[in-house]
Design a protein around this motif. Structure first.
Motif, PDB file in Angstrom:
ATOM      1  N   LEU E  34       0.837  -1.195   0.000  1.00  0.00           N
ATOM      2  CA  LEU E  34       0.000   0.000   0.000  1.00  0.00           C
ATOM      3  C   LEU E  34       0.873   1.247   0.000  1.00  0.00           C
ATOM      4  CD1 LEU E  34      -3.048   0.967   0.414  1.00  0.00           C
ATOM      5  CD2 LEU E  34      -2.339   1.394   2.756  1.00  0.00           C
ATOM      6  N   ILE E  35       0.556   2.177  -0.900  1.00  0.00           N
ATOM      7  CA  ILE E  35       1.203   3.491  -0.898  1.00  0.00           C
ATOM      8  C   ILE E  35       0.160   4.478  -0.414  1.00  0.00           C
ATOM      9  CG2 ILE E  35       2.373   5.238  -2.296  1.00  0.00           C
ATOM     10  CD1 ILE E  35       3.860   2.689  -2.558  1.00  0.00           C
ATOM     11  N   ALA E  36       0.385   5.073   0.751  1.00  0.00           N
ATOM     12  CA  ALA E  36      -0.608   5.975   1.328  1.00  0.00           C
ATOM     13  C   ALA E  36      -0.042   7.377   1.419  1.00  0.00           C
ATOM     14  CB  ALA E  36      -1.027   5.488   2.717  1.00  0.00           C
ATOM     15  N   GLY E  37      -0.810   8.358   0.971  1.00  0.00           N
ATOM     16  CA  GLY E  37      -0.345   9.741   1.062  1.00  0.00           C
ATOM     17  C   GLY E  37      -1.386  10.694   0.513  1.00  0.00           C
ATOM     18  N   ALA E  38      -1.160  11.994   0.750  1.00  0.00           N
ATOM     19  CA  ALA E  38      -2.097  13.009   0.286  1.00  0.00           C
ATOM     20  C   ALA E  38      -1.947  13.214  -1.226  1.00  0.00           C
ATOM     21  CB  ALA E  38      -1.836  14.314   1.031  1.00  0.00           C
ATOM     22  N   SER E  39      -2.836  13.984  -1.781  1.00  0.00           N
ATOM     23  CA  SER E  39      -2.798  14.335  -3.207  1.00  0.00           C
ATOM     24  C   SER E  39      -1.452  14.937  -3.592  1.00  0.00           C
ATOM     25  CB  SER E  39      -3.856  15.408  -3.510  1.00  0.00           C
ATOM     26  OG  SER E  39      -5.046  14.833  -3.895  1.00  0.00           O
ATOM     27  N   THR E  41       1.531  13.618  -3.651  1.00  0.00           N
ATOM     28  CA  THR E  41       2.756  13.110  -3.040  1.00  0.00           C
ATOM     29  C   THR E  41       3.499  12.140  -3.963  1.00  0.00           C
ATOM     30  OG1 THR E  41       1.331  11.563  -1.843  1.00  0.00           O
ATOM     31  CG2 THR E  41       2.192  13.432  -0.597  1.00  0.00           C
ATOM     32  N   GLY E  42       2.866  11.734  -5.036  1.00  0.00           N
ATOM     33  CA  GLY E  42       3.578  10.887  -5.999  1.00  0.00           C
ATOM     34  C   GLY E  42       3.182   9.426  -5.979  1.00  0.00           C
ATOM     35  N   LYS E  43       2.019   9.130  -5.448  1.00  0.00           N
ATOM     36  CA  LYS E  43       1.573   7.743  -5.398  1.00  0.00           C
ATOM     37  C   LYS E  43       1.454   7.139  -6.795  1.00  0.00           C
ATOM     38  CE  LYS E  43      -2.208   8.984  -3.403  1.00  0.00           C
ATOM     39  NZ  LYS E  43      -1.930  10.437  -3.323  1.00  0.00           N
ATOM     40  N   SER E  44       0.826   7.869  -7.697  1.00  0.00           N
ATOM     41  CA  SER E  44       0.623   7.321  -9.038  1.00  0.00           C
ATOM     42  C   SER E  44       1.957   7.149  -9.758  1.00  0.00           C
ATOM     43  CB  SER E  44      -0.301   8.228  -9.856  1.00  0.00           C
ATOM     44  OG  SER E  44      -1.588   8.235  -9.270  1.00  0.00           O
ATOM     45  N   LEU E  45       2.866   8.073  -9.504  1.00  0.00           N
ATOM     46  CA  LEU E  45       4.174   7.961 -10.130  1.00  0.00           C
ATOM     47  C   LEU E  45       4.902   6.722  -9.613  1.00  0.00           C
ATOM     48  CD1 LEU E  45       6.535   8.904 -11.824  1.00  0.00           C
ATOM     49  CD2 LEU E  45       7.099  10.571 -10.046  1.00  0.00           C
ATOM     50  N   LYS E 122       2.498 -10.529 -13.592  1.00  0.00           N
ATOM     51  CA  LYS E 122       3.169 -10.759 -12.308  1.00  0.00           C
ATOM     52  C   LYS E 122       2.986  -9.576 -11.363  1.00  0.00           C
ATOM     53  CE  LYS E 122       4.989 -14.783 -13.344  1.00  0.00           C
ATOM     54  NZ  LYS E 122       3.682 -15.269 -13.877  1.00  0.00           N
ATOM     55  N   ARG E 123       2.580  -8.458 -11.934  1.00  0.00           N
ATOM     56  CA  ARG E 123       2.399  -7.244 -11.124  1.00  0.00           C
ATOM     57  C   ARG E 123       1.032  -6.620 -11.452  1.00  0.00           C
ATOM     58  NH1 ARG E 123       8.006  -3.971 -10.374  1.00  0.00           N
ATOM     59  NH2 ARG E 123       9.400  -5.779 -10.215  1.00  0.00           N
ATOM     60  N   LEU E 124       0.398  -6.109 -10.414  1.00  0.00           N
ATOM     61  CA  LEU E 124      -0.884  -5.422 -10.614  1.00  0.00           C
ATOM     62  C   LEU E 124      -0.868  -4.115  -9.829  1.00  0.00           C
ATOM     63  CD1 LEU E 124      -3.990  -5.163 -11.264  1.00  0.00           C
ATOM     64  CD2 LEU E 124      -4.405  -6.549  -9.227  1.00  0.00           C
ATOM     65  N   VAL E 125      -1.324  -3.056 -10.474  1.00  0.00           N
ATOM     66  CA  VAL E 125      -1.475  -1.763  -9.792  1.00  0.00           C
ATOM     67  C   VAL E 125      -2.963  -1.435  -9.702  1.00  0.00           C
ATOM     68  CG1 VAL E 125      -1.264   0.734 -10.187  1.00  0.00           C
ATOM     69  CG2 VAL E 125       0.762  -0.729 -10.312  1.00  0.00           C
ATOM     70  N   ILE E 126      -3.412  -1.025  -8.508  1.00  0.00           N
ATOM     71  CA  ILE E 126      -4.767  -0.487  -8.343  1.00  0.00           C
ATOM     72  C   ILE E 126      -4.615   0.965  -7.916  1.00  0.00           C
ATOM     73  CG2 ILE E 126      -6.945  -0.637  -7.065  1.00  0.00           C
ATOM     74  CD1 ILE E 126      -6.362  -3.606  -6.605  1.00  0.00           C
ATOM     75  N   ASP E 127      -4.879   1.885  -8.840  1.00  0.00           N
ATOM     76  CA  ASP E 127      -4.657   3.315  -8.585  1.00  0.00           C
ATOM     77  C   ASP E 127      -5.966   4.053  -8.871  1.00  0.00           C
ATOM     78  OD1 ASP E 127      -3.523   5.748  -8.072  1.00  0.00           O
ATOM     79  OD2 ASP E 127      -2.434   5.890  -9.958  1.00  0.00           O
TER      80      ASP E 127
END
Ligand SMILES: Nc1ncnc2c1ncn2[C@@H]1O[C@H](COP(=O)(O)OP(=O)(O)O)[C@@H](O)[C@H]1O
Ligand SMILES: Nc1ncnc2c1ncn2[C@@H]1O[C@H](COP(=O)(O)OP(=O)(O)O)[C@@H](O)[C@H]1O
Ligand SMILES: Nc1ncnc2c1ncn2[C@@H]1O[C@H](COP(=O)(O)OP(=O)(O)O)[C@@H](O)[C@H]1O
Ligand SMILES: Nc1ncnc2c1ncn2[C@@H]1O[C@H](COP(=O)(O)OP(=O)(O)O)[C@@H](O)[C@H]1O
Ligand SMILES: Nc1ncnc2c1ncn2[C@@H]1O[C@H](COP(=O)(O)OP(=O)(O)O)[C@@H](O)[C@H]1O
Ligand SMILES: Nc1ncnc2c1ncn2[C@@H]1O[C@H](COP(=O)(O)OP(=O)(O)O)[C@@H](O)[C@H]1O
Ligand SMILES: [Mg+2]
Ligand SMILES: [Mg+2]
Ligand SMILES: [Mg+2]
Ligand SMILES: [Mg+2]
Ligand SMILES: [Mg+2]
Ligand SMILES: [Mg+2]
Lengths: 238, 238, 238, 238, 238, 238
Positions: E34-39, E41-45, E122-127
């Motif tokens: 999990l990548i948690a942070g405010a708008s 902060t670079g989560k999608s990147l 092998k990898r999945l992103v849920i953004d």
């Protein structure tokens, strides 16, 4: 002057001389006393010391517990050198176990009143108010405040002194008196709190209110040892 | 100039000279005064001193209590040297006990108006607003604000001065004016607060609002002793 | 350049020269101004000074009150040397009392519009928004925001300048702009706050917003005296 | 390397050179930009400057307003030297007034799409999101987030750049990014805040996010003058 | 000793060497991160860099996006020098666009499982998780937590490594771990935060948890540049 | 004196000698122990060390997990040099996987009681309470507190020692004891917290409560290494 004529009400010992002193001589007879604090601050221990002091003073008692097993109650007390087994055998002490979801308000009340008659109780402990609420069958919970009020009113009206415990959320940086909704139930309020001092989780106690009497304004540190609650110095500067 | 011509309204003594002074001479007659503070700050005591001061000044009174036993009311007052038994016997003071869940708004109102007529009351105490709310039968609580408003409006319209008490949640680090929802009920607001000073739980008082009059901006420490509320110095720097 | 060509809108005096100055010359005509602050900060007094200033300037006014008795309104104003009795007799001022639970939105609106026609009002005071909400019959409260919006829109559209008051919860350590839900109603916002300085409960004022005009960024202390609101120095360092 | 090959997206000027610079050259075409801040921070002014800059650059625009009267919109802009009357006459600018409770989502969408076609708009302002929500008939509000999302998605898909404003609650001591629930609507976020400095209510601005581009991390003070938003120095130490 | 015998699980590169190092060698294969942070902060990147690193390592991937247009996804990646177009053409990368209100939980699951089979992912992103929730038809949202749990459980059971993003509210003075309700979904948690330093809005990163492995306790500043996330020094004293 | 006569209850090792020492010799047999802390503080690891210590001491155990795959449980333990595979094969350890939405309270209880009989368990881990709640079919969740209470009561009544984990929200500046609603379930409470020291996310541990026994008041830093939880010094001044 005039004010000297009022006969001072009898005081009951809390079982802790320093606390009696903070309360100006003990708990006024027939009062409803609230002990409020977070988990582990010693609310149940204070309740046990109060009931044991009653036994020692010849005042029969009733303990309504929810969180404890009734059969272990006397055992835990004995850890602190308090003998509750003898009065239980004698019939001067009854430990009533409140099971969740079981009772209507009237049944609960009746059960307590019956116990009061059987033991001729002068002291009653309700440990805890949350447990009391859970012991009511769900349909009765909406009226919890009113029910509790009526019960406390009826029992203190018989001259019985009641000690109830209230679990409170607590943060270290901020401290709220969230006793709001139950304050009308209580004549006297004692507040227990955690403070972080010197890398330790320490405890402080203060008498917040006594309805009809003077009390100390001091905020005092206390410890729990095998001798029970031991009240120390006034908290100088934290 | 023009402003000198307005006849100053009569002031009623609160029973505490220093508080009268903070209020610029006492409580304006016919006002609705709110005492707001946490448990144990002395709201009920202030209410009792207010009603006793009225008796001394020849102003009959009514006390609507919820938290207290009416039969104990005079007894508690006597602790502070206040004689309420004589006026109760005289019929110049009535203590009305508000039972939970009992009354419709109209019945409540009627009961108070009847008492006002019987005693020719000039002062009314409602101790406390939460108690008042609980005394209403559940179906009437939704309209609590409106009911209360109408009642206060009707009674102050008769020239009666009303003192109500409001229990407030309180933290030591943060202090909120949560009187929002009842502010429209009050002409005057007195705020009582706890502060932690020097390892003691001390108390401060301030007059927050008076609708039509000047008042002191001072935040003053006070104590409760056998002589009642004793107001001390302005709180210099805490 | 171009920007000089725009005719500056007429400004209405608030009745307090220093506040007019902070607002860059007064309240722009046809604006909806919000006074937000805790109980006792002087919102109602500011509203009264605003309406009295209008009368002096030949601008008839309407005051919609909820918390006050309409018959006392002029009396309270006279304490501050403001004569409202003459204009009430003249028909250039009307004080409308909003009773709780009484009106539909349309009736309320109609009542205000009728008064506007009768008096040819240029200024309207709504003291307070909470009172306005309570005056609506319960079925209409869900639409309170929209109703209010429409009413303010209709009235400012007629060129009337509106001053509304908003009671706010307040803490001393933290201060929130909780005007969120009503900000869309207002062109201009003035914020009144308590601060604790030197053991006193003092008051500060700031202009938070003016929709179409420059204003001072200063946070200034003020007092309420028999001459009304007196604005002092900028709050240097607290 | 590879990354140099990507054609940089066209940037649109915000109308404020220093802000364009903070954003690394302006607002990326086709982005959805959010301006978030408390009442009076200048959100609407920024929106107006954005639309006026579009007109100057030959990019027709649409302004969907709720809080303002559409007929006053151009007038308020002219205070800042921005001529919106000419483009309105030209048909290169349309100001759409969103009335409360009026529209279904589809009607709203259609109205905006029609305006886009008529004007060949490249820029759209939604001032404010709360107004947009209130403009929907109540039955449609539950789906507000989804509706808004679809609309923004459809319009930015046509290459239109959208600037929306969001009113935020604000305290001075604590500052929350409560944009949570709408962040998925926005490519770029600009945050406006109040700070209390030296007895004044001052304003600071920061670019919090740009989805596909670098931006300055600076927190800069700004003022609003007759020339519009004027961005000053980086806030050194407050 | 015994503990050396356990075969260390394969680690997947996050695409950022310094982050791999903070995580003790990369993301354990088959974990849910999990990548948690405010708008902003670079989560999608971070998510994009993770998926691109997979492609480079010969690990096909799936990206489930909600906030982005799928057709722009590769374009945005290319800004950072990441080539996603080739793998999309190759069929080793699929970008799935989650539309609001469209799918039942089972359809969503099926769509992802089909894509997994097609690409041998092998990898999945849920953004982002909020987007995922909104993509569910309203009737399915009540079960969101359980659905998500089952899906993550099923996919990680297939050996797929999942990176999800979580938008968090944030204040600067106080920072809450409000990941409570979704913590049971995650093996590893990375927290991104804003801090105000020197008049700038800067960013810090920390690995909060890794279920089965050691990680660095360091709180490190990072920047986003055209090369993606660049992790700097440990934050000495702020 | 009297108090020496009470036979001290048997203590169970937590698997961490320093923690046993903080607890005055280990966990009292038959107690319900709560480990409360944010994600990643090591709750699950403490639970695993507790169960492994039991195996080593010849005390069979049951682990009810929700967040983990049961087949991976032993593998993760082996990372820390803890052999759980042998006891699982032996039948002295069972790992029960609680699936979401699957069970009624009675089924859940029965499943656990059956496992207790099969293994003759002396220790039970519930990791976590949130997982336990989610494992109940939705119709049973309303009674979660009561169900849990009854189950814990029944199992500790059999002499089984229970360790449950509780995920807590946490901020760094403020720390709440929000264990309120489950405190009645626990005899002993251990609190794990994050603190930011020197640019690192460090961890501290304290024993908040033991119902019938003395414990250390110390707040101690700890680390998680390949040897499990390693408790360090008392946190002097942070
Ligand atoms: N005889 C007394 N002497 C001194 N202090 C007293 C006496 N009686 C009551 N008090 C004080 O008054 C406080 C209670 O005041 P009360 O008016 O009942 O508070 P409230 O109504 O705000 O809860 C007590 O906490 C105690 O400190
Ligand atoms: N004659 C007066 N002289 C001085 N101060 C006064 C006078 N009358 C009222 N005040 C002040 O005005 C305050 C009340 O103002 P008001 O406008 O009613 O407040 P609000 O509407 O914000 O609750 C009082 O608290 C008092 O301090
Ligand atoms: N002509 C002007 N000169 C200087 N400042 C102005 C002028 N007009 C408006 N302002 C400033 O702009 C602020 C209002 O900006 P606005 O965009 O309406 O705020 P928001 O939309 O965020 O509530 C006012 O509070 C005022 O300080
Ligand atoms: N080309 C770029 N160069 C530098 N920084 C960039 C670039 N593109 C994006 N950024 C930075 O990345 C941030 C957005 O990251 P993103 O992953 O979309 O955040 P999140 O998903 O957490 O909201 C922007 O706020 C910007 O600061
Ligand atoms: N092999 C290991 N070596 C060192 N630390 C580890 C190892 N495995 C796990 N950890 C640490 O344990 C933490 C996870 O502990 P866990 O018990 O799963 O936390 P919780 O149950 O409280 O969420 C990780 O964040 C990591 O710091
Ligand atoms: N024998 C003992 N010796 C010393 N301290 C003890 C002993 N027994 C209990 N305690 C202390 O008492 C605390 C529990 O008190 P308790 O009354 O159960 O708290 P509460 O009811 O407020 O949750 C324990 O946290 C422990 O610190
Ligand atoms: Mg207890
Ligand atoms: Mg009282
Ligand atoms: Mg007022
Ligand atoms: Mg605006
Ligand atoms: Mg994102
Ligand atoms: Mg865990």
């Amino acid at each position: 002057g005039k004010k000297r004529k009022v006969p001072a009400r009898k005081r009951l010992s809390s079982g802790i001389p320093a606390l009696d002193e903070m309360m100006g001589g003990g708990i006024p007879e027939g009062d409803s006393l609230l002990i409020a604090g977070a988990s582990g601050t010693g609310k149940s221990l204070l309740a046990t010391q109060f009931i044991a002091a009653g036994i020692r003073a010849g005042e029969p008692g009733i303990v309504a517990v929810f969180e404890e097993r009734p059969d272990e109650y006397a055992g835990r007390a004995s850890i602190f050198g308090l003998d509750l087994e003898t009065p239980i055998r004698d019939g001067t002490l009854e430990v009533i176990y409140l099971r969740p979801l079981d009772l209507s308000v009237d049944e609960m009340m009746q059960e307590l009143l019956d116990a009061v008659k059987r033991t001729d109780a002068k002291r009653l402990v309700i440990d805890s108010l949350a447990g009391f609420e859970m012991a009511l069958a769900p349909g009765f919970r909406a009226d919890f405040r009113e029910s509790l009020y009526r019960m406390i009113f009826a029992l203190t009206g018989l001259g019985i002194t009641i000690l109830s415990t209230l679990e409170m959320e607590e943060s270290f940086t901020e401290f709220r008196f969230s006793t709001y909704s139950i304050s009308f139930l209580t004549d006297d309020i004692i507040r227990l709190r955690y403070v972080e001092i010197d890398g330790q989780l320490r405890k402080i106690m203060m008498v917040v209110k006594m309805r009809g009497a003077a009390h100390s304004p001091d905020i005092r540190e206390y410890e729990i040892t095998a001798d029970g609650v031991t009240i120390g110095e006034r908290l100088a500067n934290y």
